[in-house]
Design an enzyme around this catalytic site. Sequence first.
Site, mmCIF file in Angstrom:
data_model
loop_
_atom_site.group_PDB
_atom_site.id
_atom_site.type_symbol
_atom_site.label_atom_id
_atom_site.label_comp_id
_atom_site.label_asym_id
_atom_site.label_seq_id
_atom_site.Cartn_x
_atom_site.Cartn_y
_atom_site.Cartn_z
ATOM 1 N N ASP A 1 90.471 63.847 61.420
ATOM 2 C CA ASP A 1 90.772 65.078 60.679
ATOM 3 C C ASP A 1 92.088 65.648 61.187
ATOM 4 O O ASP A 1 92.704 65.101 62.102
ATOM 5 C CB ASP A 1 89.646 66.096 60.899
ATOM 6 C CG ASP A 1 89.451 66.392 62.380
ATOM 7 O OD1 ASP A 1 90.174 67.262 62.895
ATOM 8 O OD2 ASP A 1 88.608 65.738 63.032
ATOM 9 N N ASP B 1 92.339 68.741 62.559
ATOM 10 C CA ASP B 1 91.989 69.916 63.352
ATOM 11 C C ASP B 1 92.050 71.147 62.435
ATOM 12 O O ASP B 1 91.465 71.116 61.359
ATOM 13 C CB ASP B 1 92.881 70.024 64.586
ATOM 14 C CG ASP B 1 92.255 70.864 65.685
ATOM 15 O OD1 ASP B 1 91.038 70.682 65.936
ATOM 16 O OD2 ASP B 1 92.950 71.691 66.287
#
Length: 276
Positions: free
Chosen positions: A214, A216
């Site tokens: 991802d 973050d």
Amino acid sequence: MEKAKVGIIGGSGLDDPDILQNRQEKYVDTPFGKPSDALVIGTIGSVECVLLARHGRRHDIHPSKINFRANIHALKQEGCTHVIVTTACGSLKEDIHPGDVVLLDQFIDRTTKRIQTFYDGEENSLKGVCHIPMHTPFCPETRKILKQSLDHLGFRYHPTGTMVTIEGPRFSSRSESKMFRMWGGDVINMTTVPEVVLAKEAGLCYAAIALATDYDCWRDDEEAVTVEAVLKTFKQNADRGMKVLLDVIPRIGEQDWTAVVKEYRTTAKESVMPSK
């Protein structure tokens, strides 16, 4: 000739024992307590390996409660020369996409609750005070072989990367995430420290395969990281991580590690100031 024996520490979703042949389980204890789970002993090709699930096989140990000292000590106790680890992480850079592999070469420590040494002065600890140098935390020789594997497999990867390790188990605030970017962090997780430090104290060749899941939470135009978002990329990352391990470990087994292992063990020994 010093043959490699490889300890594998599997992160979230990256600890499948099926990668090992002729496997058997072994429950051990150490002076620092029990490791996260049973050691799964087996081979990849002709290389002896020891697999350990960092969070336990039920994934029921949260990052701050992992017994990192017992995990590393158990692998050292089993005669491992190397520790290759997998770790899920968030990306702090636009060009590190979810699914990318990052070969870590540096870290920034933002943990607060973890014992980072085997020499802490407690009753069962090793004697003395260890001032282990961390200029080069990850084994450059092992990282070179990881690059060969990633080139061979054709996976998108980044040859260097700085891991920011936070305490967890919460994710970062947006302000923290932006600050870590300003500091030069490339990826972020909750487990590299103190694992890499303890491996260095133990005289082990340590390298990490970080797999981005991802972005973050630093992107203003995107929703923050969630468990649901992370889980979406886990299967793809797990498959990729297993393929890297299956390719790189036989390559490690082909090398003569005598000089490298001797250097790591000597550095570990000479970094200890004995008690008077």
